[in-house]
Motif scaffolding. Structure first.
Motif, PDB file in Angstrom:
ATOM      1  N   ARG A  45      -4.326  -0.246   2.189  1.00  0.00           N
ATOM      2  CA  ARG A  45      -3.517   0.577   2.845  1.00  0.00           C
ATOM      3  C   ARG A  45      -2.550  -0.372   3.266  1.00  0.00           C
ATOM      4  O   ARG A  45      -1.524   0.230   3.324  1.00  0.00           O
ATOM      5  CB  ARG A  45      -4.530   1.308   4.118  1.00  0.00           C
ATOM      6  N   ARG A  46      -2.532  -1.322   3.716  1.00  0.00           N
ATOM      7  CA  ARG A  46      -1.626  -2.155   4.299  1.00  0.00           C
ATOM      8  C   ARG A  46      -0.852  -2.583   3.168  1.00  0.00           C
ATOM      9  O   ARG A  46       0.493  -2.289   3.389  1.00  0.00           O
ATOM     10  CB  ARG A  46      -1.877  -3.436   4.832  1.00  0.00           C
ATOM     11  N   ALA A  47      -1.182  -3.052   2.091  1.00  0.00           N
ATOM     12  CA  ALA A  47      -0.436  -3.336   0.951  1.00  0.00           C
ATOM     13  C   ALA A  47       0.359  -2.238   0.406  1.00  0.00           C
ATOM     14  O   ALA A  47       1.828  -2.094   0.165  1.00  0.00           O
ATOM     15  CB  ALA A  47      -1.052  -3.680  -0.378  1.00  0.00           C
ATOM     16  N   ASP A  48      -0.325  -0.794   0.706  1.00  0.00           N
ATOM     17  CA  ASP A  48       0.642   0.221   0.109  1.00  0.00           C
ATOM     18  C   ASP A  48       1.586   0.783   1.182  1.00  0.00           C
ATOM     19  O   ASP A  48       2.758   1.415   0.852  1.00  0.00           O
ATOM     20  CB  ASP A  48      -0.068   1.731   0.269  1.00  0.00           C
ATOM     21  N   LEU A  49       1.469   0.342   2.280  1.00  0.00           N
ATOM     22  CA  LEU A  49       2.771   0.610   3.404  1.00  0.00           C
ATOM     23  C   LEU A  49       3.963  -0.466   3.228  1.00  0.00           C
ATOM     24  O   LEU A  49       5.149  -0.023   3.693  1.00  0.00           O
ATOM     25  CB  LEU A  49       2.238   0.278   4.865  1.00  0.00           C
ATOM     26  N   VAL A  50       3.647  -1.390   2.574  1.00  0.00           N
ATOM     27  CA  VAL A  50       4.773  -2.449   2.716  1.00  0.00           C
ATOM     28  C   VAL A  50       5.926  -2.079   1.853  1.00  0.00           C
ATOM     29  O   VAL A  50       6.984  -2.325   2.311  1.00  0.00           O
ATOM     30  CB  VAL A  50       4.159  -4.043   2.227  1.00  0.00           C
ATOM     31  N   PRO A  51       5.818  -1.559   0.630  1.00  0.00           N
ATOM     32  CA  PRO A  51       6.915  -1.097  -0.080  1.00  0.00           C
ATOM     33  C   PRO A  51       7.767  -0.196   0.840  1.00  0.00           C
ATOM     34  O   PRO A  51       8.939  -0.293   0.767  1.00  0.00           O
ATOM     35  CB  PRO A  51       6.370  -0.383  -1.355  1.00  0.00           C
ATOM     36  N   ASN A  52       7.177   0.937   1.492  1.00  0.00           N
ATOM     37  CA  ASN A  52       7.987   1.736   2.109  1.00  0.00           C
ATOM     38  C   ASN A  52       8.668   1.132   3.302  1.00  0.00           C
ATOM     39  O   ASN A  52       9.831   1.444   3.700  1.00  0.00           O
ATOM     40  CB  ASN A  52       7.176   2.885   2.660  1.00  0.00           C
ATOM     41  N   LEU A  53       8.166   0.094   4.030  1.00  0.00           N
ATOM     42  CA  LEU A  53       8.465  -0.715   4.945  1.00  0.00           C
ATOM     43  C   LEU A  53       9.939  -1.469   4.521  1.00  0.00           C
ATOM     44  O   LEU A  53      10.854  -1.406   5.118  1.00  0.00           O
ATOM     45  CB  LEU A  53       7.523  -1.474   5.540  1.00  0.00           C
ATOM     46  N   VAL A  54       9.847  -2.011   3.395  1.00  0.00           N
ATOM     47  CA  VAL A  54      10.671  -2.937   2.743  1.00  0.00           C
ATOM     48  C   VAL A  54      11.994  -2.159   2.456  1.00  0.00           C
ATOM     49  O   VAL A  54      12.969  -2.212   2.669  1.00  0.00           O
ATOM     50  CB  VAL A  54      10.448  -3.813   1.601  1.00  0.00           C
TER      51      VAL A  54
END
Length: 192
Positions: A45-54
């Motif tokens: 879940r955290r890894a999936d959030l990272v691209p959107n955050l970046v």
């Protein structure tokens, strides 16, 4: 006569195996593997959030490219390290934890550097992603704790007598735990 002897031996073996803890060891091993899957789920879940955050942060003018690159690289390393649930050795857990720790550090640096960008701090998408990331970090903590609890129960079961005899006979091995990060025992210095 022989048939009766075989049946008695088979019945004795079934009773012996059920009373020596084999079935409960299997059950506990399944619980450890299930909880490991949940740990991986929240890390994913955290890894999936990272691209959107970046991508949200990239939109900010003059944002530090090096910081974004480090986050992307750390995410790639973290998602590349996989651990087979049937082989949760202390070494494999430590390797997984180290890769996830790198991502945590990169995300922390990213969030600290955001402080210099007022337009980004006011961006609704960024604020929502930041809140989701914080919630996910809390979930990670909870799931790691649950993993350590079921692992402790399993490890205690296979190490106590007479269960240790059955565990050795059937190849039940000690599982690894999540450990605190190095230096976590020291309080951070806060200066104003």
């Amino acid at each position: 006569m022989r048939k009766i002897a075989y049946m008695l031996v088979a019945a004795f073996a079934v009773i012996s195996l059920s009373s020596c803890g084999y079935n409960s060891m299997v059950t506990l091993d399944e619980q450890v593997q299930s909880q490991w899957a949940q740990v991986q789920n929240v890390y994913q879940r955290r890894a999936d959030l990272v691209p959107n955050l970046v991508n949200t942060v990239k939109g900010a003018a003059n944002f530090e490219q090096e910081t974004l690159t480090k986050v992307i690289e750390a995410r790639a390393k973290a998602t590349a390290v996989t651990v087979d649930a049937s082989k949760l050795s202390p070494e494999s857990i430590q390797k997984f934890q180290a890769a996830q720790g790198e991502l945590s550090q990169s995300l922390s640096r990213l969030l600290v550097s955001v402080e210099r960008y007022p337009e980004l701090k006011a961006n609704q998408n960024f604020l929502e992603l930041q809140a989701q990331l914080e919630g996910t970090e809390n979930r990670i903590t909870v799931e790691r704790q649950k993993f350590n609890e079921v692992t402790q129960e399993y490890n205690a079961k296979i190490r106590t007598f007479p269960n240790n005899l059955t565990a050795n006979m059937f190849g039940f091995e000690k599982k690894g735990y999540f450990q605190a990060d190095a230096g976590a025992e020291k309080a951070p210095k806060v200066q104003f």
